[in-house]
Design a protein around this motif. Structure first.
Motif, PDB file in Angstrom:
ATOM      1  N   PRO A 107     -40.723   2.697  37.317  1.00 18.92           N
ATOM      2  CA  PRO A 107     -40.407   2.731  38.750  1.00 18.92           C
ATOM      3  C   PRO A 107     -39.281   3.706  39.092  1.00 18.92           C
ATOM      4  O   PRO A 107     -39.353   4.411  40.107  1.00 18.92           O
ATOM      5  CB  PRO A 107     -39.992   1.287  39.061  1.00 18.92           C
ATOM      6  CG  PRO A 107     -40.722   0.479  38.035  1.00 18.92           C
ATOM      7  CD  PRO A 107     -40.719   1.314  36.802  1.00 18.92           C
ATOM      8  N   ALA A 108     -38.254   3.751  38.239  1.00 20.08           N
ATOM      9  CA  ALA A 108     -37.128   4.656  38.509  1.00 20.08           C
ATOM     10  C   ALA A 108     -37.563   6.116  38.418  1.00 20.08           C
ATOM     11  O   ALA A 108     -37.232   6.943  39.281  1.00 20.08           O
ATOM     12  CB  ALA A 108     -35.984   4.383  37.528  1.00 20.08           C
ATOM     13  N   ILE A 109     -38.332   6.443  37.376  1.00 24.76           N
ATOM     14  CA  ILE A 109     -38.794   7.825  37.200  1.00 24.76           C
ATOM     15  C   ILE A 109     -39.713   8.230  38.350  1.00 24.76           C
ATOM     16  O   ILE A 109     -39.559   9.297  38.954  1.00 24.76           O
ATOM     17  CB  ILE A 109     -39.514   7.984  35.844  1.00 24.76           C
ATOM     18  CG1 ILE A 109     -38.513   7.817  34.692  1.00 24.76           C
ATOM     19  CG2 ILE A 109     -40.203   9.346  35.757  1.00 24.76           C
ATOM     20  CD1 ILE A 109     -39.159   7.757  33.320  1.00 24.76           C
ATOM     21  N   GLY A 110     -40.691   7.372  38.641  1.00 22.26           N
ATOM     22  CA  GLY A 110     -41.629   7.681  39.716  1.00 22.26           C
ATOM     23  C   GLY A 110     -40.940   7.832  41.053  1.00 22.26           C
ATOM     24  O   GLY A 110     -41.250   8.746  41.826  1.00 22.26           O
ATOM     25  N   LEU A 136     -47.151   4.324  42.128  1.00 16.70           N
ATOM     26  CA  LEU A 136     -46.643   3.427  43.162  1.00 16.70           C
ATOM     27  C   LEU A 136     -45.209   3.792  43.553  1.00 16.70           C
ATOM     28  O   LEU A 136     -44.880   3.905  44.737  1.00 16.70           O
ATOM     29  CB  LEU A 136     -46.695   1.981  42.671  1.00 16.70           C
ATOM     30  CG  LEU A 136     -48.082   1.330  42.584  1.00 16.70           C
ATOM     31  CD1 LEU A 136     -48.031   0.078  41.709  1.00 16.70           C
ATOM     32  CD2 LEU A 136     -48.609   0.983  43.974  1.00 16.70           C
ATOM     33  N   ALA A 137     -44.372   3.987  42.532  1.00 16.79           N
ATOM     34  CA  ALA A 137     -42.973   4.317  42.800  1.00 16.79           C
ATOM     35  C   ALA A 137     -42.827   5.722  43.376  1.00 16.79           C
ATOM     36  O   ALA A 137     -41.941   5.979  44.192  1.00 16.79           O
ATOM     37  CB  ALA A 137     -42.160   4.192  41.507  1.00 16.79           C
ATOM     38  N   PHE A 138     -43.708   6.632  42.957  1.00 13.28           N
ATOM     39  CA  PHE A 138     -43.698   8.001  43.484  1.00 13.28           C
ATOM     40  C   PHE A 138     -43.905   7.987  45.000  1.00 13.28           C
ATOM     41  O   PHE A 138     -43.177   8.650  45.746  1.00 13.28           O
ATOM     42  CB  PHE A 138     -44.807   8.802  42.799  1.00 13.28           C
ATOM     43  CG  PHE A 138     -44.913  10.243  43.233  1.00 13.28           C
ATOM     44  CD1 PHE A 138     -44.269  11.239  42.518  1.00 13.28           C
ATOM     45  CD2 PHE A 138     -45.665  10.610  44.337  1.00 13.28           C
ATOM     46  CE1 PHE A 138     -44.365  12.574  42.900  1.00 13.28           C
ATOM     47  CE2 PHE A 138     -45.773  11.929  44.735  1.00 13.28           C
ATOM     48  CZ  PHE A 138     -45.122  12.924  44.011  1.00 13.28           C
ATOM     49  N   ALA A 139     -44.896   7.224  45.445  1.00 11.09           N
ATOM     50  CA  ALA A 139     -45.160   7.129  46.882  1.00 11.09           C
ATOM     51  C   ALA A 139     -43.965   6.521  47.604  1.00 11.09           C
ATOM     52  O   ALA A 139     -43.596   6.951  48.706  1.00 11.09           O
ATOM     53  CB  ALA A 139     -46.418   6.304  47.128  1.00 11.09           C
ATOM     54  N   ALA A 140     -43.336   5.510  46.979  1.00  7.27           N
ATOM     55  CA  ALA A 140     -42.157   4.883  47.590  1.00  7.27           C
ATOM     56  C   ALA A 140     -41.016   5.882  47.705  1.00  7.27           C
ATOM     57  O   ALA A 140     -40.359   5.982  48.753  1.00  7.27           O
ATOM     58  CB  ALA A 140     -41.725   3.671  46.764  1.00  7.27           C
TER      59      ALA A 140
END
Length: 270
Positions: A81-84, A223-227
């Motif tokens: 999540p952090a990377i994305g 998911l995290a990239f979009a966030a």
């Protein structure tokens, strides 16, 4: 009643979800046929509302499932999540750097990106289009997560995300078309600029869904990239614009209202 929708291929679900948000953008842009001006305090509140929806969606619909997926698969819960998330912000910054654009409310000499002879209307259009890309990606990866059965991700929850993004797209459509009309553009042309700014959403939604289904391990990153991309847009564009011309309290209340609306949609449908 929704059985026909849940039975569809997830890329088709993403396409329909993205098309719905595009349609709601067009609905907002259509206000140009009835109004020629939006009061500053109303515009600020609308931009704040859009920011609130995007902030809430970034956590409940994207970051939380990303963390959950990582945990379920025995990975360090925060790493992907952090990377994305950071990559999403970097992606939008790179787009800002290579695509000429102008944020709402700015004079043409404040345009960002490479030097260009584009008209102000085109630069405004490109600015709105840029921040619709992460919204489409968010819809796509949400439907992809639901198709893969990740944690509590469901098709109805992904649809709730699409509805929330569509709701906040309505004021964005108006926020582009009405100022263009105010600068002398015809109503029909101003409407077309407003609605076309969201055409990237169904396209990026399909790409997002297809990517996570074809390459499942990238799901928590996607998911995290979009966030991250959405949060970058909120902090770099929506919040400053909503606070730049007075009515800061209204803009803040609009943000809180948007946050609550998206939270309710996600928790009740997800």
């Amino acid at each position: 009643m929704m059985d026909w929708f849940t039975a569809l291929n997830p890329t088709m679900q993403a396409l329909l979800g993205g098309t719905m948000t595009w349609g709601l953008t067009a609905l907002g842009a259509a206000t140009v046929f009835f109004f020629t001006k939006i009061e500053k305090h109303t515009m600020n509140m609308m931009l704040g509302f859009a920011a609130g929806v995007m902030i809430a969606a970034s956590f409940w619909s994207l970051l939380a499932p990303s963390i959950e997926f990582s945990e379920q698969n025995g990975h360090i819960p925060w790493l992907a999540p952090a990377i994305g998330f950071l990559l999403g912000g970097v992606f939008i910054r790179l787009l800002d750097f290579v695509v000429p654009h102008l944020h709402l409310g700015n004079a043409q000499d404040k345009a960002e990106g490479p030097q260009t002879k584009f008209k102000k209307s085109t630069l405004l259009f490109l600015a709105i289009t840029l921040h619709n890309i992460p919204e489409g990606l968010a819809i796509g990866v949400a439907f992809g997560a639901a198709a893969l059965g990740i944690g509590d991700a469901t098709v109805i929850g992904a649809l709730g995300l699409a509805i929330g993004i569509g709701i906040q797209n309505m004021p964005e459509g108006a926020a582009l078309s009405i100022p263009l009309r105010g600068e002398g553009m015809s109503r029909a042309r101003a409407f077309n600029y407003g609605q076309l700014s969201a055409i990237v959403e169904p396209i990026s939604a399909v790409l997002g869904a297809a990517a996570v289904i074809l390459v499942q391990p990238i799901l928590p990153y996607a998911l995290a990239f979009a966030a991250g991309a959405m949060i970058f847009v909120v902090v770099e564009e929506l919040i400053p614009e909503s606070q730049s011309s007075g009515s800061t309290d209204l803009a803040t209340l609009g943000l809180m209202a948007g946050f609550v609306v998206m939270m309710i949609l996600d928790v009740s449908l997800g």
